[in-house]
Design an enzyme around this catalytic site. Structure first.
Site, PDB file in Angstrom:
ATOM      1  CD  GLU A  93      -0.907   5.325  -5.472  1.00 56.64           C
ATOM      2  OE1 GLU A  93       0.284   4.986  -5.441  1.00 56.64           O
ATOM      3  OE2 GLU A  93      -1.615   5.405  -4.454  1.00 56.64           O
ATOM      4  CD  GLU A 113      -3.082   1.801   1.644  1.00 56.45           C
ATOM      5  OE1 GLU A 113      -2.368   2.488   2.393  1.00 56.45           O
ATOM      6  OE2 GLU A 113      -2.610   0.992   0.800  1.00 56.45           O
ATOM      7  N   GLY A 165       4.910   2.115  -2.832  1.00 54.03           N
ATOM      8  CA  GLY A 165       4.610   1.655  -1.475  1.00 54.03           C
ATOM      9  C   GLY A 165       5.632   0.626  -1.017  1.00 54.03           C
ATOM     10  N   GLY A 166       5.250  -0.633  -1.079  1.00 48.90           N
ATOM     11  CA  GLY A 166       6.070  -1.732  -0.561  1.00 48.90           C
ATOM     12  C   GLY A 166       7.540  -1.665  -0.953  1.00 48.90           C
ATOM     13  CG  ASN A 187       2.491   5.764   0.845  1.00 49.06           C
ATOM     14  OD1 ASN A 187       2.638   5.988   2.052  1.00 49.06           O
ATOM     15  ND2 ASN A 187       1.328   5.407   0.322  1.00 49.06           N
ATOM     16  CD1 TRP A 188       8.855   5.077   2.906  1.00 48.37           C
ATOM     17  CD2 TRP A 188       9.623   5.295   5.003  1.00 48.37           C
ATOM     18  NE1 TRP A 188      10.184   5.404   2.839  1.00 48.37           N
ATOM     19  CE2 TRP A 188      10.681   5.545   4.108  1.00 48.37           C
ATOM     20  CE3 TRP A 188       9.864   5.385   6.378  1.00 48.37           C
ATOM     21  CZ2 TRP A 188      11.978   5.859   4.548  1.00 48.37           C
ATOM     22  CZ3 TRP A 188      11.139   5.706   6.818  1.00 48.37           C
ATOM     23  CH2 TRP A 188      12.190   5.934   5.905  1.00 48.37           C
ATOM     24  CE  LYS A 189       0.900   1.946   0.735  1.00 48.40           C
ATOM     25  NZ  LYS A 189       0.034   1.005   0.017  1.00 48.40           N
TER      26      LYS A 189
HETATM   27  P1  PGA Z   1       2.428  -0.448  -3.547  1.00 47.16           P
HETATM   28  O1  PGA Z   1       1.656   0.840  -2.971  1.00 47.16           O
HETATM   29  O2  PGA Z   1       3.610   0.058  -4.305  1.00 47.16           O
HETATM   30  O3  PGA Z   1       2.800  -1.246  -2.341  1.00 47.16           O
HETATM   31  O4  PGA Z   1       1.457  -1.163  -4.444  1.00 47.16           O
HETATM   32  C1  PGA Z   1       1.542   2.016  -3.699  1.00 47.16           C
HETATM   33  C2  PGA Z   1       0.786   3.045  -2.898  1.00 47.16           C
HETATM   34  O5  PGA Z   1      -0.127   2.666  -2.147  1.00 47.16           O
HETATM   35  O6  PGA Z   1       1.076   4.252  -2.974  1.00 47.16           O
END
Ligand code: PGA
Length: 252
Positions: free
Chosen positions: A169, A99, A235-236, A11-13
């Site tokens: 999550e 989010e 994510g990150g 998930n690149w956001k």
């Molecule tokens: P993170 O994010 O790996 O940066 O904690 C996970 C996500 O929000 O899907």
């Protein structure tokens, strides 16, 4: 993971630009090769989805969106429909990310509608559920996750989970560097599977439940080796090619 094919989804956001996205996609493509045991997906920002489609076509990596609108088309300025994501070859779409729930006011009902819209468009929703720190500390984790799932089940039925992925999550673990321990995560994953299993054991046995929240190369293997954890939503660490490739190997 008992017969379920693991899935590792990035998930690149709202990160990156054309150049960095292009470089990341190319490095992943060559790092993964033509075949992978685990299924691999990336979910870039909308604008870089065509770039993902172009770069990843014919590779072992599929792609998806991070969100979609509930409507199939129409006068909804600024929104993106599931059919548009399909049109660009998306397989998956993330639905109900914490989010979106926290920052954009998406409630359980809207999330259930987005899940329906995704499936109607031929996309596989990755349905995110999870509790906040306050909810965990007041022993509400199972109640919260159950409520989030129930709204989706009431609207879409248990059979819809044959074409869906669930991602647990915990909100307190997202982007914080605080990962749930494998035992903490496994307990909630088992709860989710048992809950779905009360409605249909076959479906609950087949549905993939991903863990998300500060997954890294160094903790992925232990998390993924839990019996009810079928991969991760990352994510990150999905923005760093080597780190993401290490996580992919942990799922293989
Ligand atoms: P993170 O994010 O790996 O940066 O904690 C996970 C996500 O929000 O899907």
């Amino acid at each position: 993971m008992s017969g379920r094919r693991p899935l590792v989804a990035g998930n690149w956001k709202m990160h990156g630009n054309r150049a960095s996205s292009s470089a990341l996609l190319s490095t992943l493509r060559s790092g993964v090769g033509a075949k992978a045991q685990a299924e691999i997906a990336v979910c870039p920002p909308y604008l870089y989805i065509p770039l993902a489609a172009e770069t990843l076509k014919g590779s072992a990596i599929v792609w998806g969106g991070q969100n979609l609108d509930v409507h199939s088309s129409g006068a909804y300025t600024g929104e993106i429909a599931g059919a548009m994501l399909r049109d660009h070859g998306c397989t998956y779409v993330i639905v109900g990310h914490s989010e979106r729930r926290a920052l954009y006011g998406e409630n359980d009902v809207l999330v259930a509608e987005k899940y329906a819209a995704a499936q109607a468009a031929g996309l596989i929703p990755i349905l995110c559920v999870g509790e906040t720190l306050t909810e965990r500390e007041s022993s509400q984790t199972e109640n919260v996750v159950a409520r989030q799932l129930d709204t989706v089940i009431e609207k879409n039925g248990i059979a819809s989970f044959t074409k869906a992925v669930v991602a647990y999550e915990p909100v307190w673990a997202i982007g914080t560097g605080k990962t749930a321990t494998p035992e903490q995560a496994q307990a909630v994953h088992a709860f989710i599977r048992a809950k779905l299993g009360k409605l249909d054991r076959n479906i609950s046995g087949g549905v993939r439940i991903l863990y998300g929240g500060s997954v890294k190369g160094s903790n992925a293997k232990e998390l993924f080796s839990q019996p009810d954890i079928d991969g991760g939503l990352i994510g990150g660490a999905s923005l760093q090619a080597e780190e993401f490739l290490t996580i992919i190997r942990a799922a293989d």
